[in-house]
Write a protein that holds these residues in place. Structure first.
Motif, PDB file in Angstrom:
ATOM      1  N   ASP A 140      -3.152 -19.346 -10.616  1.00  0.00           N
ATOM      2  CA  ASP A 140      -2.750 -18.102 -10.435  1.00  0.00           C
ATOM      3  C   ASP A 140      -1.974 -17.594  -9.440  1.00  0.00           C
ATOM      4  OD1 ASP A 140      -4.273 -17.758 -13.121  1.00  0.00           O
ATOM      5  OD2 ASP A 140      -6.237 -16.983 -11.932  1.00  0.00           O
ATOM      6  N   HIS A 152      -6.416  -7.855  -3.613  1.00  0.00           N
ATOM      7  CA  HIS A 152      -5.415  -8.323  -4.564  1.00  0.00           C
ATOM      8  C   HIS A 152      -5.396  -7.425  -5.765  1.00  0.00           C
ATOM      9  CE1 HIS A 152      -3.216 -10.890  -7.589  1.00  0.00           C
ATOM     10  NE2 HIS A 152      -2.941 -11.477  -6.459  1.00  0.00           N
ATOM     11  N   PRO A 153      -4.434  -7.096  -6.586  1.00  0.00           N
ATOM     12  CA  PRO A 153      -4.510  -6.137  -7.645  1.00  0.00           C
ATOM     13  C   PRO A 153      -5.247  -6.602  -8.798  1.00  0.00           C
ATOM     14  CG  PRO A 153      -2.411  -6.101  -6.786  1.00  0.00           C
ATOM     15  CD  PRO A 153      -2.982  -7.170  -6.117  1.00  0.00           C
ATOM     16  N   ARG A 154      -5.291  -8.183  -9.037  1.00  0.00           N
ATOM     17  CA  ARG A 154      -6.117  -8.523  -9.984  1.00  0.00           C
ATOM     18  C   ARG A 154      -7.821  -8.589  -9.889  1.00  0.00           C
ATOM     19  NH1 ARG A 154      -4.827 -14.646 -12.514  1.00  0.00           N
ATOM     20  NH2 ARG A 154      -2.917 -13.294 -12.971  1.00  0.00           N
ATOM     21  N   LEU A 155      -8.137  -8.598  -8.406  1.00  0.00           N
ATOM     22  CA  LEU A 155      -9.220  -8.567  -8.290  1.00  0.00           C
ATOM     23  C   LEU A 155      -9.915  -6.951  -8.388  1.00  0.00           C
ATOM     24  CD1 LEU A 155     -12.149  -9.570  -7.547  1.00  0.00           C
ATOM     25  CD2 LEU A 155     -11.602  -9.650  -5.154  1.00  0.00           C
ATOM     26  N   ARG A 157      -8.650  -4.836 -10.531  1.00  0.00           N
ATOM     27  CA  ARG A 157      -8.734  -4.382 -11.673  1.00  0.00           C
ATOM     28  C   ARG A 157     -10.004  -4.966 -12.275  1.00  0.00           C
ATOM     29  NH1 ARG A 157      -3.062  -5.732 -11.931  1.00  0.00           N
ATOM     30  NH2 ARG A 157      -3.632  -7.820 -12.294  1.00  0.00           N
ATOM     31  N   ALA A 158     -10.307  -6.211 -11.941  1.00  0.00           N
ATOM     32  CA  ALA A 158     -11.590  -6.686 -12.285  1.00  0.00           C
ATOM     33  C   ALA A 158     -12.934  -6.078 -12.121  1.00  0.00           C
ATOM     34  CB  ALA A 158     -11.886  -8.048 -11.815  1.00  0.00           C
ATOM     35  N   LEU A 336      -8.503 -14.460  -6.105  1.00  0.00           N
ATOM     36  CA  LEU A 336      -8.152 -14.692  -7.279  1.00  0.00           C
ATOM     37  C   LEU A 336      -9.316 -15.615  -8.051  1.00  0.00           C
ATOM     38  CD1 LEU A 336      -4.538 -16.063  -6.917  1.00  0.00           C
ATOM     39  CD2 LEU A 336      -5.157 -13.768  -8.165  1.00  0.00           C
ATOM     40  N   SER A 339     -11.747 -12.976  -8.862  1.00  0.00           N
ATOM     41  CA  SER A 339     -11.487 -12.022 -10.022  1.00  0.00           C
ATOM     42  C   SER A 339     -12.116 -12.957 -11.262  1.00  0.00           C
ATOM     43  CB  SER A 339     -10.042 -11.917 -10.226  1.00  0.00           C
ATOM     44  OG  SER A 339      -9.268 -13.150 -10.274  1.00  0.00           O
ATOM     45  N   HIS A 340     -12.052 -13.947 -11.217  1.00  0.00           N
ATOM     46  CA  HIS A 340     -12.654 -14.818 -12.531  1.00  0.00           C
ATOM     47  C   HIS A 340     -14.327 -14.726 -12.496  1.00  0.00           C
ATOM     48  CE1 HIS A 340      -9.102 -16.535 -13.704  1.00  0.00           C
ATOM     49  NE2 HIS A 340      -8.539 -16.852 -12.505  1.00  0.00           N
TER      50      HIS A 340
END
Length: 463
Positions: A140, A152-155, A157-158, A336, A339-340
């Motif tokens: 990623d 981080h935007p992905r985290l 959002r999660a 990242l 986030s998963h």
């Protein structure tokens, strides 16, 4: 100014007896380090030989020999009838010296050889899901500077998806500890008051000391918390679920009462939910209208330094500016991976809570069999038991336990009232076999414990 209290010096000395060699040399080595590092500045008065010996559960000759060795090195001054103090200032000057406060955290996290870690609580083995998450995170990683002060935007959002909020209401931090530090910096000025439970998470007490804030203690069951908020402190700090160290939950009516008082008085309420996912009978209801601190360190692994603050966007933006000054943002790869993991957090927490419940029951059974005079109330979740000794001082006993190869945390280091000296915080995070071995060592240390055998009253345990 009076000499530093023996119990306080004993706390600063930490695991002084964990090494190899004569005890007086080990004690002298630790005192020497405190002096050389400036934690015991020139002019600081030290306890009498006898008082320090009692606090350390050591022989008086051990303390005398250590003091004399440091005197011969020029680090200490000793005069008959005048006491012992750190060299560099006369006794009259020592009366105005302000000793520094040494954090217990280094003693908790440091793991000397030949010592079983029974003081710090957290997962001892990373789950397979963590390795899988990092493998996915490597795929990623994209281009760009990699600096994300707010996270981080992905985290973000999660986290927003999991908790039903906006990504702008989350700040990603380097663990829950940084979250508490940033919040305290943002919400307090030196001398401000902060309402806390007694006992409470020791890391928060360290943060308050670091920022020169004043802890205002109320009982761990939350009684008096709402009334204390009416005095308009800078903020309140509350562990409502899986309380550290008691492992108990706040009753639902008490939770509602405290939130209502915080909203009525317009006092920020910081709720530490780092352990909340580890309730044995399933998660409790989410508290609304509060600032929430979360982390993956207790559900996944302490080495995954990812935490967060969930709060209104204006406060998040302010905290992000502070974090940018602090470290420019947490590590991208860690975020990242996190986030998963957040997507699987319910299942991960349920598996962790089930494992902890089994280990909790095993620790309780071992204590009842091998140390029947020790008393405790079973936890409702989390990672620790709050145990009462029938007599003596827990800090002195902790030194005796250390010489039997087990590091434990005495209750006085978690209690801003200066109490809980008859308590120990015992974690149940290790394997059943390791828990059995640790309790055996604690029992052996207890049999040889020569502390002052003063009966301790046994009121109801505060939860």
């Amino acid at each position: 100014m009076s000499p530093i209290p023996a119990t306080e010096l004993a706390a600063r000395l930490g695991r002084w007896s964990a090494g190899r060699g004569p005890l007086y040399l080990l004690l002298a080595a630790r005192l020497r380090a405190l002096i050389d590092d400036g934690e015991l500045p020139p002019g600081t008065g030290l306890p009498t030989d006898r008082a320090l010996a009692v606090a350390l559960s050591a022989g008086r000759t051990t303390v005398v020999a250590a003091y004399d060795l440091l005197r011969d090195e020029g680090r200490l001054l000793r005069r008959q009838g005048s006491g012992t103090w750190v060299a560099g200032a006369a006794p009259a000057q020592a009366s105005t010296a302000e000793p520094t406060t040494s954090p217990v955290f280094l003693h908790l996290l440091d793991q000397p050889d030949h010592v079983t870690q029974f003081a710090c609580a957290g997962p001892l083995t990373p789950p397979a899901a963590l390795r899988a998450a990092y493998r996915r995170a490597l795929d990623d990683v994209g281009d760009g500077l990699g600096y994300h002060p707010a996270g981080h935007p992905r985290l973000r959002r999660a986290l927003a998806g999991r908790y039903g909020a906006s990504p702008g209401e989350f700040l990603v931090t380097t663990g829950g500890q940084q979250a508490l530090s940033l919040l305290t910096r943002a919400l307090t000025a030196p001398g401000d008051e902060v309402v806390v439970q007694a006992p409470t998470y020791p890391g928060m007490l360290e943060v308050l000391r670091e920022h020169a804030a004043v802890a205002v203690p109320v009982p761990a069951d939350g009684s008096g918390f709402a009334a204390a908020l009416a005095l308009r402190p800078a903020f309140g700090y509350l562990i409502a679920a899986c309380h550290n160290p008691t492992g108990r939950h706040l009753a639902e009516p008490r939770r509602r009462e405290i939130v209502a008082a915080a909203l009525r008085e317009d006092v920020p309420l910081v709720v530490d939910d780092v352990l909340a996912e580890l309730a044995f009978d399933g998660p409790l209801s989410v508290m609304k209208g509060v600032i929430v601190v979360g982390s993956l360190s207790k559900v996944v692994w302490g080495g995954l330094r990812v935490g967060w603050v969930h709060a209104p966007a204006p406060l998040i933006n302010r905290l992000a500016r502070l974090k940018a000054v602090h470290d420019l943002g947490s590590g991208v790869l860690d975020q990242l991976a996190a986030s998963h993991l957040v997507g699987d957090l319910t299942a991960l927490a349920a598996a962790r809570a089930l494992s902890l419940r089994r280990r909790h029951d095993h620790l309780c059974a071992e204590l009842r069999e091998r140390l029947p005079s020790w008393t405790f109330e079973a936890a409702s979740g989390g990672q620790t038991l709050w145990v009462r000794l029938p007599y003596g001082d827990a800090a002195a006993y902790a030194q005796a336990a250390l010489r039997h190869g087990v590091a434990v945390l005495p209750g006085g280091q978690l209690d801003p009232t200066g109490g809980s000296h008859d308590r120990l915080r015992l974690p149940f995070v290790a394997s059943p076999a390791d828990i059995t071995a640790a309790v055996l060592a604690l029992a052996q240390a207890w049999q040889g414990y020569s502390g002052e055998r003063v009966p301790v009253p046994l009121p109801a345990i505060a939860v």
